[in-house]
Design a protein around this motif. Sequence first.
Motif, mmCIF file in Angstrom:
data_model
loop_
_atom_site.group_PDB
_atom_site.id
_atom_site.type_symbol
_atom_site.label_atom_id
_atom_site.label_comp_id
_atom_site.label_asym_id
_atom_site.label_seq_id
_atom_site.Cartn_x
_atom_site.Cartn_y
_atom_site.Cartn_z
ATOM 1 N N GLU A 132 0.824 -1.209 0.000
ATOM 2 C CA GLU A 132 0.000 0.000 0.000
ATOM 3 C C GLU A 132 0.861 1.263 0.000
ATOM 4 O OE1 GLU A 132 -4.038 1.616 2.124
ATOM 5 O OE2 GLU A 132 -2.507 0.725 3.416
ATOM 6 N N ASP A 133 1.974 1.242 0.720
ATOM 7 C CA ASP A 133 2.851 2.409 0.709
ATOM 8 C C ASP A 133 3.369 2.702 -0.695
ATOM 9 O OD1 ASP A 133 2.627 3.209 3.312
ATOM 10 O OD2 ASP A 133 4.724 2.913 3.836
ATOM 11 N N ALA A 134 3.749 1.655 -1.423
ATOM 12 C CA ALA A 134 4.205 1.852 -2.805
ATOM 13 C C ALA A 134 3.082 2.427 -3.668
ATOM 14 C CB ALA A 134 4.705 0.530 -3.384
ATOM 15 N N GLU A 135 1.868 1.947 -3.450
ATOM 16 C CA GLU A 135 0.721 2.439 -4.220
ATOM 17 C C GLU A 135 0.416 3.901 -3.900
ATOM 18 O OE1 GLU A 135 -2.130 -0.460 -3.080
ATOM 19 O OE2 GLU A 135 -1.148 -2.068 -4.208
ATOM 20 N N ILE A 136 0.553 4.271 -2.631
ATOM 21 C CA ILE A 136 0.340 5.675 -2.247
ATOM 22 C C ILE A 136 1.355 6.570 -2.947
ATOM 23 C CG2 ILE A 136 0.495 7.314 -0.335
ATOM 24 C CD1 ILE A 136 -0.642 5.083 1.487
ATOM 25 N N LEU A 137 2.610 6.158 -2.917
ATOM 26 C CA LEU A 137 3.665 6.967 -3.530
ATOM 27 C C LEU A 137 3.431 7.149 -5.023
ATOM 28 C CD1 LEU A 137 6.640 5.391 -1.594
ATOM 29 C CD2 LEU A 137 6.222 7.858 -1.715
ATOM 30 N N LYS A 138 3.140 6.065 -5.716
ATOM 31 C CA LYS A 138 3.012 6.131 -7.174
ATOM 32 C C LYS A 138 1.667 6.699 -7.614
ATOM 33 C CE LYS A 138 3.923 4.986 -11.537
ATOM 34 N NZ LYS A 138 5.058 5.443 -12.340
ATOM 35 N N ASN A 139 0.590 6.183 -7.045
ATOM 36 C CA ASN A 139 -0.742 6.493 -7.566
ATOM 37 C C ASN A 139 -1.390 7.715 -6.927
ATOM 38 O OD1 ASN A 139 -0.562 4.235 -9.240
ATOM 39 N ND2 ASN A 139 -1.523 2.898 -7.723
ATOM 40 N N GLU A 140 -1.022 8.021 -5.691
ATOM 41 C CA GLU A 140 -1.655 9.155 -5.014
ATOM 42 C C GLU A 140 -0.722 10.365 -4.922
ATOM 43 O OE1 GLU A 140 -3.767 8.157 -1.400
ATOM 44 O OE2 GLU A 140 -3.944 6.067 -2.044
ATOM 45 N N LEU A 141 0.505 10.138 -4.506
ATOM 46 C CA LEU A 141 1.456 11.251 -4.425
ATOM 47 C C LEU A 141 2.041 11.607 -5.787
ATOM 48 C CD1 LEU A 141 3.106 10.236 -1.086
ATOM 49 C CD2 LEU A 141 2.246 12.527 -1.555
ATOM 50 N N SER A 154 -0.604 17.092 -6.940
ATOM 51 C CA SER A 154 -1.042 18.030 -7.981
ATOM 52 C C SER A 154 -0.052 18.132 -9.131
ATOM 53 C CB SER A 154 -1.271 19.414 -7.374
ATOM 54 O OG SER A 154 -0.062 19.957 -6.868
ATOM 55 N N GLN A 155 1.141 17.526 -9.008
ATOM 56 C CA GLN A 155 2.141 17.626 -10.084
ATOM 57 C C GLN A 155 2.043 16.499 -11.107
ATOM 58 O OE1 GLN A 155 3.890 20.523 -10.239
ATOM 59 N NE2 GLN A 155 2.506 20.881 -8.501
ATOM 60 N N GLN A 156 1.159 15.540 -10.887
ATOM 61 C CA GLN A 156 1.009 14.442 -11.845
ATOM 62 C C GLN A 156 -0.161 14.723 -12.795
ATOM 63 O OE1 GLN A 156 -1.869 12.251 -11.616
ATOM 64 N NE2 GLN A 156 -2.619 13.633 -10.027
ATOM 65 N N ASP A 157 -0.232 13.939 -13.869
ATOM 66 C CA ASP A 157 -1.231 14.193 -14.920
ATOM 67 C C ASP A 157 -2.170 13.019 -15.161
ATOM 68 O OD1 ASP A 157 -0.370 16.852 -15.821
ATOM 69 O OD2 ASP A 157 1.469 15.834 -16.444
ATOM 70 N N LYS A 158 -2.189 12.040 -14.259
ATOM 71 C CA LYS A 158 -3.025 10.870 -14.490
ATOM 72 C C LYS A 158 -4.487 11.100 -14.131
ATOM 73 C CE LYS A 158 0.400 7.186 -14.295
ATOM 74 N NZ LYS A 158 0.796 5.896 -13.666
#
Length: 614
Positions: free
Chosen positions: A303-312, A536-540
């Motif tokens: 879940e931590d990896a998912e937070i970093l990639k998908n949420e942060l 806010s810096q990602q575009d997904k």
Amino acid sequence: MREIKHLNYDWNFLPHFEEKYLELAELPDCIKVDLPHTVKEVPYNYFDDKIYQFISCYHKILNLPSIYKGKKLLLKFAGVMGYAEVFVNGKFITNHFGGYTPFTVDITPYFNFDEDNHLIVKVDSTELSDIPPFGFVMDYLTYGGIYREVSLEIVEKCHIEHVFIKTKKVTDVNKQLEINIVLNEPILDDNNALRIKIFEGNTIIKTITHALNINDKEITIKDIITDIKLWDIEEPNLYNLTVELLNNEKLVDNVTERFGFREVSFQPDGFYLNGKKIKLRGLNRHQSYPYVGYAMPKSAQEEDAEILKNELGVNIVRLSHYPQSKHFVNRCDELGLLVFCEIPGWQHIGNQKWKEHAKENLQEMIINYFNHPSIILWGVRINESKDDDVFYQEMNRLAKMLDDTRPTGGVRNFKHSHLFEDVYTYNDFVHSGKNQGLDKPIKVTGKKVPYLVTEHNGHMFPTKKFDSEAKRVEHALRHLRVLNAMYQYDDLCGAIGWCMVDYNTHKEFGSGDRICHHGVMDMFRLEKTAFYAYSSQQDKYPVLHVASTLNTGEYDASLLSRVYIFTNCDYVDVYRNDDYLGRFYPDQKEFKYLPHPPIIIDDFFGNLLENEGF
């Protein structure tokens, strides 16, 4: 054939150890526990780290039928904090120094089939001065116990010990594949072979057969492969490679490793993945959690990896300051999240015995994490330590001997350090709110070399989730100012902020409550305002976070002069009740280099006063 038996349930635990336990069939007054396990659950805050620093005892009964006679029994420990001694049936087998790297124990000579065997692990969770990261003060806790999983691998007398997969020239049509296979002992007779199968999903896309000669122990196989999908941060394509050991065409052993085709390069003008230049935007991660410290299961690690990639929305994570759970790194492989993996340590370099354990940590780290495509950089220096030329030349040499495909780095906190690694990795804390976000790379390095900022912010502006709104907003803005500077410098590979989540620490650090409130999330993984500076810096997917509750009483003299919106939208339209106030655009003046500058709302009336006749 290889069998794997997971040994994570039904352990007996005692928070102390006595030599007589080695002779007992049953431990007195023991506690039933499962793994992962921590020797002491700790309070959320305001506690003394000495409460988990003691010697404890883990006991488990193993019973195998005699059909396994003639095979080897290998115990695999993924992580025991921090010094471990392993006993079977009262006999000492081995010890292990350090709690962050896996180790294997051959229990075959001590095992009795068709009867109960008593496995005891003596765990010392004190901060032993001859084991990294210990020896001086450090800004994190290490907790204690068998906090990662344990398994038993049953293998043939001659078996596959390691498989190392290297991919080269991946942007060419004909990609190079190199497979280094290490057996536990030399081949002693004829008619042995290796068969290698490469899978895309369930489909075999290539098979390689290699005959073995007598005395072969380390085998290198090179081949060309085409029609391969590359692993990158947007499409992390993964393949499985199975190595089979055959004797007279009969399967003796097999090992499967997952890998990806990719090449990484740090250059003086930036970072390249498969020949494409990418700006690295990331965060540091400690593997700790409230109450249980390090002892969290696979689901939490993933879940931590998912937070970093998908949420942060970051594309790199630094494993600070030690190798972390393979479940976390596996998920990084699957998500396309790049990883900087470094040896355990924090500022202090110990004596020669300490240095030898650091070399062992480095070797175990590279061997056990070798095939993860997400790992792009090995950290071979102790975080923020002084220059030690002889030691660090040897550490870099050892890393290159073990892995000639990945660059090395070593995190510093001072300028013009002696550079033996490939990348000058540096913690830049120059930003204090009103000045530049980062120092110019050449000012730090003194020469044109690959350069990566590995920490920023953090202790410069500790921020609690329950601090005032103004402070929480300023915390977010400080991260954005550094990111803005990162994007400004074309010759900067990237910047990894400090840090993802808050963490418990020693009394010399933190806010007096044994917590470093440095994260963009708290220890429970709840968002602070700075979380949205990154997302806010990602575009997904669209992000729009209004960084205010609009409660004027939160501010001095009840004056709320501006509201920040962290968003990746092109603009926002603002209404007061049903009255239109205006359209507001990103702040290109202060944050001209950011992909998505914040939007400032500084007009709360629009034309309302004119419409009312004022």
